[in-house]
Design a protein around this motif. Sequence first.
Motif, PDB file in Angstrom:
ATOM      1  N   ALA A  22       0.861  -1.139   0.143  1.00 50.56           N
ATOM      2  CA  ALA A  22       0.083  -0.024  -0.083  1.00 50.56           C
ATOM      3  C   ALA A  22       0.931   1.445   0.039  1.00 50.56           C
ATOM      4  O   ALA A  22       0.409   2.191  -0.519  1.00 50.56           O
ATOM      5  N   GLY A  23       1.829   1.185   0.516  1.00 50.70           N
ATOM      6  CA  GLY A  23       2.918   2.418   0.536  1.00 50.70           C
ATOM      7  C   GLY A  23       2.847   3.201   1.822  1.00 50.70           C
ATOM      8  O   GLY A  23       3.708   4.148   1.726  1.00 50.70           O
ATOM      9  N   SER A  24       2.140   2.991   2.607  1.00 45.39           N
ATOM     10  CA  SER A  24       1.953   3.737   3.877  1.00 45.39           C
ATOM     11  C   SER A  24       1.230   3.337   4.850  1.00 45.39           C
ATOM     12  O   SER A  24       0.532   2.232   4.785  1.00 45.39           O
ATOM     13  N   LEU A  25       1.182   3.524   6.210  1.00 42.81           N
ATOM     14  CA  LEU A  25       0.767   3.054   7.248  1.00 42.81           C
ATOM     15  C   LEU A  25      -0.716   3.368   7.190  1.00 42.81           C
ATOM     16  O   LEU A  25      -1.563   2.128   7.549  1.00 42.81           O
ATOM     17  N   SER A  26      -1.351   4.257   7.035  1.00 38.48           N
ATOM     18  CA  SER A  26      -2.906   4.465   6.848  1.00 38.48           C
ATOM     19  C   SER A  26      -3.517   3.555   5.522  1.00 38.48           C
ATOM     20  O   SER A  26      -4.624   3.033   5.788  1.00 38.48           O
ATOM     21  N   ALA A  27      -2.752   3.513   4.679  1.00 40.81           N
ATOM     22  CA  ALA A  27      -3.357   2.663   3.614  1.00 40.81           C
ATOM     23  C   ALA A  27      -3.331   1.271   3.776  1.00 40.81           C
ATOM     24  O   ALA A  27      -4.288   0.366   3.727  1.00 40.81           O
ATOM     25  N   ALA A  28      -2.191   0.774   4.574  1.00 39.04           N
ATOM     26  CA  ALA A  28      -2.155  -0.464   4.925  1.00 39.04           C
ATOM     27  C   ALA A  28      -3.322  -0.847   6.121  1.00 39.04           C
ATOM     28  O   ALA A  28      -3.729  -1.928   6.090  1.00 39.04           O
ATOM     29  N   GLY A  51      15.938  -6.756  14.632  1.00 39.96           N
ATOM     30  CA  GLY A  51      17.147  -6.078  15.025  1.00 39.96           C
ATOM     31  C   GLY A  51      17.701  -5.191  13.880  1.00 39.96           C
ATOM     32  O   GLY A  51      18.805  -4.680  13.938  1.00 39.96           O
ATOM     33  N   ALA A  52      16.542  -4.727  13.030  1.00 40.19           N
ATOM     34  CA  ALA A  52      17.013  -3.697  12.062  1.00 40.19           C
ATOM     35  C   ALA A  52      15.847  -3.068  11.562  1.00 40.19           C
ATOM     36  O   ALA A  52      14.603  -3.718  11.892  1.00 40.19           O
ATOM     37  N   PRO A  53      15.953  -1.691  11.128  1.00 41.99           N
ATOM     38  CA  PRO A  53      14.704  -1.133  10.506  1.00 41.99           C
ATOM     39  C   PRO A  53      14.317  -1.544   9.276  1.00 41.99           C
ATOM     40  O   PRO A  53      15.099  -2.244   8.533  1.00 41.99           O
ATOM     41  N   LEU A  54      13.009  -1.439   9.141  1.00 37.74           N
ATOM     42  CA  LEU A  54      12.468  -1.790   7.772  1.00 37.74           C
ATOM     43  C   LEU A  54      11.907  -0.820   7.073  1.00 37.74           C
ATOM     44  O   LEU A  54      11.910  -1.027   5.990  1.00 37.74           O
ATOM     45  N   PHE A  55      11.888   0.337   7.614  1.00 35.58           N
ATOM     46  CA  PHE A  55      11.497   1.610   6.943  1.00 35.58           C
ATOM     47  C   PHE A  55      12.254   2.750   7.316  1.00 35.58           C
ATOM     48  O   PHE A  55      12.395   2.837   8.512  1.00 35.58           O
ATOM     49  N   LEU A  56      12.531   3.771   6.320  1.00 32.45           N
ATOM     50  CA  LEU A  56      13.075   5.040   6.664  1.00 32.45           C
ATOM     51  C   LEU A  56      11.993   5.964   6.631  1.00 32.45           C
ATOM     52  O   LEU A  56      11.383   6.078   5.493  1.00 32.45           O
ATOM     53  N   ARG A  57      11.869   6.855   7.330  1.00 29.61           N
ATOM     54  CA  ARG A  57      10.787   7.981   7.204  1.00 29.61           C
ATOM     55  C   ARG A  57      11.397   9.297   6.586  1.00 29.61           C
ATOM     56  O   ARG A  57      12.578   9.811   6.779  1.00 29.61           O
ATOM     57  N   GLY A  61       7.501   9.962   2.479  1.00 24.61           N
ATOM     58  CA  GLY A  61       6.667   9.081   3.007  1.00 24.61           C
ATOM     59  C   GLY A  61       8.104   7.902   3.379  1.00 24.61           C
ATOM     60  O   GLY A  61       9.246   8.188   3.790  1.00 24.61           O
ATOM     61  N   LEU A  62       7.341   6.775   3.722  1.00 19.11           N
ATOM     62  CA  LEU A  62       8.093   5.527   4.035  1.00 19.11           C
ATOM     63  C   LEU A  62       8.676   4.929   2.927  1.00 19.11           C
ATOM     64  O   LEU A  62       8.264   4.872   1.762  1.00 19.11           O
TER      65      LEU A  62
END
Length: 308
Positions: A22-28, A51-57, A61-62
Motif C-alpha cells: 500500500a505504501g503507507s501505514l494508513s493505507a495498509a 534487529g534492524a529497521p524496515l522503513f526509513l521516514r 513517506g515511508l
Amino acid sequence: MMPSAAATDWDLFQSLHAVLEAGSLSAAARQRGMTQPTIGRHIEALEQRLGAPLFLRSPRGLQPTDLALELRPRLEDMAAAVASALRDVEGAATQTSGVVRLTATESVGVEILPPILADFHRRHPGIVVELTVSNRHADLTRRDADIAVRMGRPTQNSLVARKVGVVHLGLYAAPDYAARSGLPASVDELDQHPIIGFDSVVPPLQGKVDIGRPITREIFAFRSDSDVAQLAALRAGFGIGACQRAVAARYGLLPVLEDDFNIEMEMWLCMPEGLGMTPRMRLMFDHLAEGLKACIQGQPPPTQNGRP
C-alpha cells in the motif's frame, strides 16, 4: 487462549506485506481493517525482532530498507499461498461453490471473457469468479491465479495446458477515420497516418510486424501500454492500430493492408497440475476452452437455454 508465537509473527508479517503493497501505514490499515497505530506497532515489533529497521521516514513517506525489500518476495509467496488455500477451502464441500481466480491480458479480459463468464455464472451461480486483468504473466506455480488465458504456449512443465486456437490480428481503422482521411494503399503510406501503439512496454507482437523500419514508441501518434486505451482510441477514429479480428468485426472496424499485416498468436489455457481434480476448476477450465474456441472461430458467445 493466548495466540501462539507463530500466529503473532504471521500477523506482524501480514502488516509488513500490507505496508509494502500500500505504501503507507494508513493505507495498509484500511487494507487490513485495522487502525494506523496498530499497524505502526506491528512494524516496530518486527523491527525489534529482526534487529534492524524496515522503513526509513522521509518527506516522501515511508521508504523500505534493503531488509524489507529482501523480505518482500517471500511475503508475496506467503500471501499467495494463503489466498489459494482459502479458495480451496471455500469450495471443498461441494463442486458448485467456492472461488475460481482467473488471469488474462487486458484485451481478452475486457473484450472476450465477460459473456463467457456471464454464461458460466448462470450455469454455476454458487461459484465466485475473480479476474485479474494484466498483460504481465501471473505466477501460476505460486497460485497467483488458478487458471490463466495466455497468448502463447506456456513454458512451465508443472502446468496443465490446452491450446484453444489461433488468434488473428491485423491493422484496423474506424469507418469515420477512413471517410475523413482515407486508408493507406501500401506500407510506405502508413507514414502519412497517425498510428496507435505502445508507450514504454514493448508488446509481444514486436518482431512479428515489418514496416520497413524499427518499431519504436517515437513512430506512434497515440501511445499507451493499455490494450483497452488503444482500442478506445482506435474506435474513436484517432488513427490506425492493431486489433484482434474478432474484436474488430464486433465494432465494425475496417481492415488496413490485410495482405501485409496478418499476425497469428496462439491462445492457451493453463492451470497448475492437480487443480484439474477440483470440480469447480475443471468446470471453469472446460467452459473457457469451449467459449474461447467459439469466439476465435467467430461464433456468437455461448448461451444457455437460448439466452445470450
